[in-house]
Design an enzyme around this catalytic site. Structure first.
Site, PDB file in Angstrom:
ATOM      1  N   GLU A  40     -16.214  18.971  -0.333  1.00 45.29           N
ATOM      2  CA  GLU A  40     -14.829  19.385  -0.125  1.00 45.29           C
ATOM      3  C   GLU A  40     -14.135  18.540   0.935  1.00 45.29           C
ATOM      4  OE1 GLU A  40     -13.097  21.091  -1.963  1.00 45.29           O
ATOM      5  OE2 GLU A  40     -14.609  22.029  -3.220  1.00 45.29           O
ATOM      6  N   TYR A 123      -7.214  25.167   2.941  1.00 42.54           N
ATOM      7  CA  TYR A 123      -7.783  24.856   1.630  1.00 42.54           C
ATOM      8  C   TYR A 123      -9.309  24.841   1.667  1.00 42.54           C
ATOM      9  CZ  TYR A 123     -10.030  22.436  -2.025  1.00 42.54           C
ATOM     10  OH  TYR A 123     -10.940  22.148  -3.000  1.00 42.54           O
ATOM     11  N   ASP A 141      -4.795  23.703  -3.180  1.00 43.55           N
ATOM     12  CA  ASP A 141      -4.594  22.279  -2.917  1.00 43.55           C
ATOM     13  C   ASP A 141      -3.406  21.789  -3.745  1.00 43.55           C
ATOM     14  OD1 ASP A 141      -5.556  22.342  -5.466  1.00 43.55           O
ATOM     15  OD2 ASP A 141      -6.902  20.636  -5.215  1.00 43.55           O
TER      16      ASP A 141
END
Length: 381
Positions: A40, A123, A141
């Site tokens: 991520e 996020y 996102d």
DNA sequence: AAGTCGGGGGT
DNA sequence: ACCCCAGACTT
């Protein structure tokens, strides 16, 4: 007639589509919170295809969170070389140390703890909590905002913080019971594969029937996004200095300061040559070459400019570099002890460290791509 | 809210 | 050429 609401329809159909169409990605092969976290961070502002090889190399070198926490920072930066936004790498390692000290080496599954990790914002926190721990947290996102703005015809500027909060509230309501991880990934997968920024593939979209944006013919005008400022141009003069005598076969490089642009990365020496708005100079630019020579002499390195090599261009988000690169040769000169002392003092405060390197040093030192390409071409690597 | 922080691929 | 990308942090 379909009795389901637009939200129920959306969640069900999207999740079903995802289970049939999800890509086989390296970080989807395990449900290791550390792997998901690393992926991520790498995926922030970066495409999936770009991340893949970096992710593989990273977890090969740092298979567990402890390996990352204990590694030299130089190793981490080298593995991030070319990926950009290098503070991500520093923050990730700092956060790994945080996890070691505060959470016994296990990635926390509690909301506040995840949010407090360095480099983890709204996020990424949502992504970790939902994908690694299946907690019903939104992960909004750019993909998600595009999909939601079209499906629900939301015209708020997605660059505004308030819009992201609004989207998070909506995204949270859409999560099917017990399916947070899959659903959040489904939203992003749809944005990446079907609901693309330009020319969205509405005909193959699993939720096209109730997509308000498509029905109103607005899919090409959503999401609404204020245009970004263009990067400011900078003309710079760079030197590829080849060493003589004891430095034969080597070139001169320097390490950037600990903060700011390309922090702690290595580079070819260069100086700002133009005033903002000034015209680009022609090459060879004799005054510019003199400026470069004078700059390096102040740093304690005497060089003789030889000939113009090439122009290198590089665009950051907010700056555009036009680099005139000149071949130079190390010159003999006498450095007074006072000058050496003064220079060593400036190293501590400004962080600019110069070094003669050979091809073998390229295996350990991290360079931004614009310089990496130049140096590899010079060394024929 | 605006600026800082990389780099590349798609159109 | 411009846009956008599985954004976060600082001011």
């Amino acid at each position: 007639m379909d009795q389901r609401t637009a939200k129920q329809y959306f969640s069900t159909e999207l999740l079903n589509w995802y289970m049939q169409n999800k890509r086989d990605l390296p970080w989807r092969r395990h449900r290791n919170p550390y792997y998901i976290w690393v992926s991520e961070i790498m995926l922030q502002q970066t495409r999936v295809e770009t991340v893949k090889p970096y992710f593989e190399r990273f977890i090969t070198r740092f298979p567990a969170l402890t390996d990352l926490a204990e590694a030299p920072e130089e190793d981490v930066l080298k593995l991030w070389e070319g990926l950009g936004y290098y503070s991500r790498a520093r923050n990730l390692q700092a956060a790994a140390k945080q996890v070691l000290e505060l959470h016994g080496g296990e990635v926390p599954s509690e909301k506040d703890a995840v949010f407090n990790l360095k480099g983890v914002g709204p996020y990424t926190a949502g992504a970790i909590l939902s994908i690694a721990f299946n907690q019903p947290e939104p992960a909004v996102d750019g993909n998600v905002m595009r999909v939601l703005s079209r499906y629900f015809l939301i015209e708020d500027d997605i660059m505004k913080g308030s819009t992201r909060v609004k989207m998070e509230t909506l995204a949270a309501e859409l999560i099917p019971q017990g399916r947070a991880g899959d659903f959040n990934q489904a939203l992003m997968e749809l944005g990446a594969l079907v609901c693309t920024p330009k020319s969205p593939h509405c005909l193959t979209c699993p939720v096209m029937e109730m997509c308000k944006g498509r029905i109103e013919g607005r899919e090409d005008t959503l999401p609404v996004k204020k245009k970004a400022k263009p990067p400011r141009p900078e003309q710079r003069i760079a030197a590829l200095v080849t060493g003589t005598s004891t430095n034969e076969g080597k070139i001169l490089v320097r390490q950037r300061p600990q903060t700011g642009l390309l922090a702690r990365m290595w580079e070819l020496p260069h100086v700002l040559a133009s005033v903002p708005g000034g015209l680009a100079s022609q090459v060879p630019d004799e005054p510019a070459m003199d400026m470069m020579k004078g700059h390096l002499l102040e740093e304690g390195y005497a060089v003789n400019p030889k000939e113009f090599w090439k122009i290198a261009e590089h665009t950051f988000s907010h700056i555009h570099w036009n680099l005139q690169v000149y071949h130079c040769e190390q010159a003999e000169h006498i450095v007074s002890p006072a000058m050496v002392a003064e220079r060593n003092e400036s190293y501590k405060t400004e962080g600019d460290v110069y070094k003669w390197i050979g091809p073998e040093d390229m295996e350990t030192m991290a360079f931004p791509n614009v310089f990496l390409k130049l140096i590899k071409e010079h060394f024929v690597l």
